[in-house]
Design a protein around this motif. Sequence first.
Motif, short mmCIF file in Angstrom:
data_model
loop_
_atom_site.label_atom_id
_atom_site.label_comp_id
_atom_site.label_asym_id
_atom_site.label_seq_id
_atom_site.Cartn_x
_atom_site.Cartn_y
_atom_site.Cartn_z
N VAL A 185 -13.62 -1.81 7.16
CA VAL A 185 -12.50 -1.20 6.45
C VAL A 185 -11.85 -2.28 5.58
N VAL A 186 -11.07 -1.83 4.59
CA VAL A 186 -10.37 -2.77 3.73
C VAL A 186 -8.89 -2.72 4.05
N VAL A 187 -8.23 -3.86 3.98
CA VAL A 187 -6.79 -3.93 4.24
C VAL A 187 -6.05 -3.34 3.06
N ARG A 188 -5.17 -2.36 3.34
CA ARG A 188 -4.38 -1.72 2.29
C ARG A 188 -3.06 -2.45 2.08
N ARG A 189 -2.50 -2.25 0.89
CA ARG A 189 -1.20 -2.83 0.57
C ARG A 189 -0.10 -1.84 0.99
N VAL A 190 0.05 -1.71 2.29
CA VAL A 190 1.03 -0.78 2.85
C VAL A 190 1.72 -1.48 4.02
N HIS A 191 3.01 -1.27 4.15
CA HIS A 191 3.74 -1.86 5.27
C HIS A 191 3.26 -1.22 6.58
N ALA A 192 2.99 -2.05 7.56
CA ALA A 192 2.53 -1.57 8.87
C ALA A 192 3.47 -2.10 9.95
N PRO A 193 3.63 -1.36 11.04
CA PRO A 193 4.45 -1.83 12.15
C PRO A 193 3.92 -3.16 12.70
N LYS A 194 4.78 -3.88 13.37
CA LYS A 194 4.40 -5.18 13.93
C LYS A 194 3.20 -5.02 14.86
N GLY A 195 2.23 -5.90 14.71
CA GLY A 195 1.04 -5.86 15.55
C GLY A 195 -0.05 -4.94 15.04
N GLN A 196 0.22 -4.29 13.87
CA GLN A 196 -0.75 -3.39 13.28
C GLN A 196 -1.06 -3.81 11.85
#
Length: 207
Positions: free
Chosen positions: A36-47
């Motif tokens: 998978v590719v990392v998206r430019r979206v805020h994610a919760p801590k640890g995710q």
Amino acid sequence: MVIETHDLLKISHDDIFSHSPIPHWAVQSLEKAPYVVVRRVHAPKGQVAIGIRGKERNERFGAFLPVDCVQKQIKPEHLKERNQWKNKLAPVFLTMEFAEKILEGYGFSWGPGGSAGFELASAVETVTSKSDLDIIIRAPKLVPVNLAIEIVKKFKKCPVKVDLQVETTAGGFSLLEYARDAGPVLLKTIFGPKLSSNPWAETKISV
């Protein structure tokens, strides 16, 4: 582990989760190529926010993954260093020869994103004869506009269209747009797009 937008992650499809049902095609894609590719979206801590790609251009699905479930991390610049693209005949990979000659002269850390990066990481044929080349340029320090203009001019001679994406600590933007020197550029951040007159002066944002 510093995970950045555009990084490719090897995962198990059992570890991903989403707020909406995961499409059947997405599960099939991960079974064939567990990347998978990392998206430019805020994610919760640890995710980390991830994107799953399918066979068709309209098959894209966003999900999340616990950081500690990442099995392998591959950055675009690592793919460039492997050199396996030099044995591929698709126009996109031939264009990487041009990119290497152009960018190495400026000392940038760079690598392929998009379909080219995915194919090199997963070993699954993803590039087509109509594919453009996405180039990720790491630029933690300011790039003068005149230098950007020079680079863009050189890339116009490449065999296929090249999308040059500049990554700063705050987000990413198009080098072509920046080279036009026509005012603020659209800076893409994990909290959404914003106009910026100087992307390097923006507050540092981490995934």
